[in-house]
Every structure is written in C-alpha cells, then in structure tokens.
Enzyme design. Structure first.
Site, short mmCIF file in Angstrom:
data_model
loop_
_atom_site.label_atom_id
_atom_site.label_comp_id
_atom_site.label_asym_id
_atom_site.label_seq_id
_atom_site.Cartn_x
_atom_site.Cartn_y
_atom_site.Cartn_z
N SER A 41 25.03 8.03 34.91
CA SER A 41 25.09 7.33 33.86
C SER A 41 23.42 7.67 33.46
O SER A 41 24.02 9.15 32.22
CB SER A 41 24.55 5.77 35.00
OG SER A 41 25.59 4.83 33.98
N ASP A 155 30.87 4.72 35.66
CA ASP A 155 30.07 4.88 36.45
C ASP A 155 29.27 5.65 37.45
O ASP A 155 29.62 5.08 38.13
CB ASP A 155 28.63 3.79 35.89
CG ASP A 155 27.55 3.66 35.48
OD1 ASP A 155 27.60 4.44 36.18
OD2 ASP A 155 27.39 2.92 34.53
#
Length: 263
Positions: A41, A155
């Site tokens: 991320s 993510d």
C-alpha cells in the site's frame, strides 16, 4: 569503510505511510545503504519513490496537498467497485515518476497486492511500476480495484501489511522494517464515531497480522510509529507526518547502535 547494507520493508498505513519518507531520510543520514525494498500500500508507493530516485520531488508534491487538493485527486465515481477511480492520482504521479519496468530500477523492488478473486497475495517484482503502485494502494471501497489477467487486485496490506518475507536479501545486509500501525500509545484519544470504529477495528486486525509476520521473520530492527498518531486519510498533514517518521527512526537507530556497541 563500506556502508551497512539494508533490506528495507515498509508497511501499509494510508497517510501514516508518508512517515516512511522521514525514516528513509534518517537511515541515509546514518549512512546506511538501502539495497532492496518491499512494501504494501503506502509503503509500496514510498518505496517506489525512493527506488526511482524521485523521493524528494514526491515529498514536495505531498507537502502541497491540502483538503482541496485531496478532493481534486479523489476523482469520485459512483462505481460499485470503489468511490475513487485513482486515475487523476496516477496521472499526477506520472509527472514525477515516469513509468518504467520494475526490473529496470537501480535496486530490487517489490510491491504487494491482494487478489480478491483467488484470496491470495500478488507480488509485483517486474512489469509496470505504476501498475504495481496502483494495485497495491487500492483500499477496498475507496479506490477502484485494478483488474489484470483475471485478477481483481486490491490493497496489499489486506493480507500482508508488512511484507518481510518478500524483500530481496543480499549477503551482509540487515533487515529493517517500518510499521506505522504499531500499538504504541501516543497520547491521542479518538472519539468512537462510526468512521473511527471502522478504522480502529481494521487497524487492530492489521496489527495482529503484523505481529505474526514479525514473529515468523524477525527483522534486525523494527521501527514503530503509533497507529493512533494520524488518521489514515490525513494526507494534508504530510510535513508533520514526515517529521514524526524522522523522530521515531532517530530514536530507534540510536537504541540500535547503542545496543550493537555494547557487545
């Protein structure tokens, strides 16, 4: 005397992940040589900034984010896949970091994403750098997922918030990990609004996964920043977040060097 080589691992954390910039700056001040990097991320994004040699330019870009800028980059959509397309964000990022093949970066780089179709981690260590960033930062219900080769990528922190086992190691290096979601008391108290309940419960799950990962693959140095220090969407506090990264890294490095000198 040669510099100490470092395999660096950067955690997820939304806006808190901007602190990774301050940590990297402090590592370089201590004369460490970062020889490989992995991240999930926001950790993947900051890792790409450093690996591409564009961290300073990206830092200045982030420093100019205010709430209005965040809304401009939001690129809102009514898509069922997410609230934010992410196209405007990537378009601006391209003006700073040109897209390139990951394998052409000067140091080994890995970004982690999650394939929601097959429920598994996806490792980006080759191919488009922008595609890797876009996949890794696709927070569910916020960013629209990246669809690629039959995968629906979200993510990377969902399954692997601190990808210790994915960073490339070289002989003589040390493993340094940075966790910006740590269960460290920073003195801040949050009101339990519905939003805070959601983010706090999510952070607790990430902390549990991170504890397991650290136990399984122990770093030589774990630099921790409180997960309560900043909200994951407070990008408009970029300068303060970077400075917090500098401070936690400085203290951790001082403790680390003192411990080494005692043997």
């Amino acid at each position: 005397m040669s510099k100490q080589k470092v395999a660096l691992v950067l955690s997820m954390g939304g806006a808190r992940g901007i602190a990774h910039i301050g940590v990297i700056e402090e590592l370089l001040r201590y004369d460490f040589e970062i020889t490989s990097i992995s991240g999930s991320s926001m950790g993947a994004m900051v890792g790409a900034m450093y690996a591409s040699g564009k961290m300073e330019e990206c830092k200045e870009w982030l420093y100019h984010w205010d709430k209005r800028k965040m809304w401009e980059l939001a690129d809102l959509t009514l898509s069922r896949d997410g609230l934010v397309k992410g196209d405007r964000f990537i378009k601006e990022l391209k003006q700073i970091i040109p897209d390139m093949n990951i394998e052409d970066l000067p140091i080994p780089y890995v970004a982690m994403a999650t394939d929601i179709v097959r429920d598994q981690e996806v490792r980006f260590d080759r191919g488009s750098l922008h595609e890797a960033i876009r996949a890794s930062i696709s927070i569910p219900m916020v960013f629209r997922p990246l669809r690629k080769d039959g995968m629906v990528l979200i993510d990377g922190g969902i399954l692997n918030p601190l990808p210790l086992s994915h960073v490339q190691r070289t002989e003589g290096d040390i493993l340094i990990a940075v966790d910006v979601n740590a269960p460290v008391d920073c003195g801040k108290k949050k009101k339990m609004s519905p939003y805070n309940l959601l983010t706090e419960s999510s952070r607790m799950m990430m902390q549990q996964i991170t504890r397991y990962q650290v136990d399984r693959c122990q770093p030589d140095l774990l630099i921790q920043m409180s997960g309560n220090a900043y909200d994951m969407m407070e990008f408009h506090h970029a300068a303060a977040i970077v400075e917090t990264g500098v401070k936690v890294a400085r203290q951790a490095l001082q403790d680390f060097t003192q411990h080494k000198s005692s043997f």
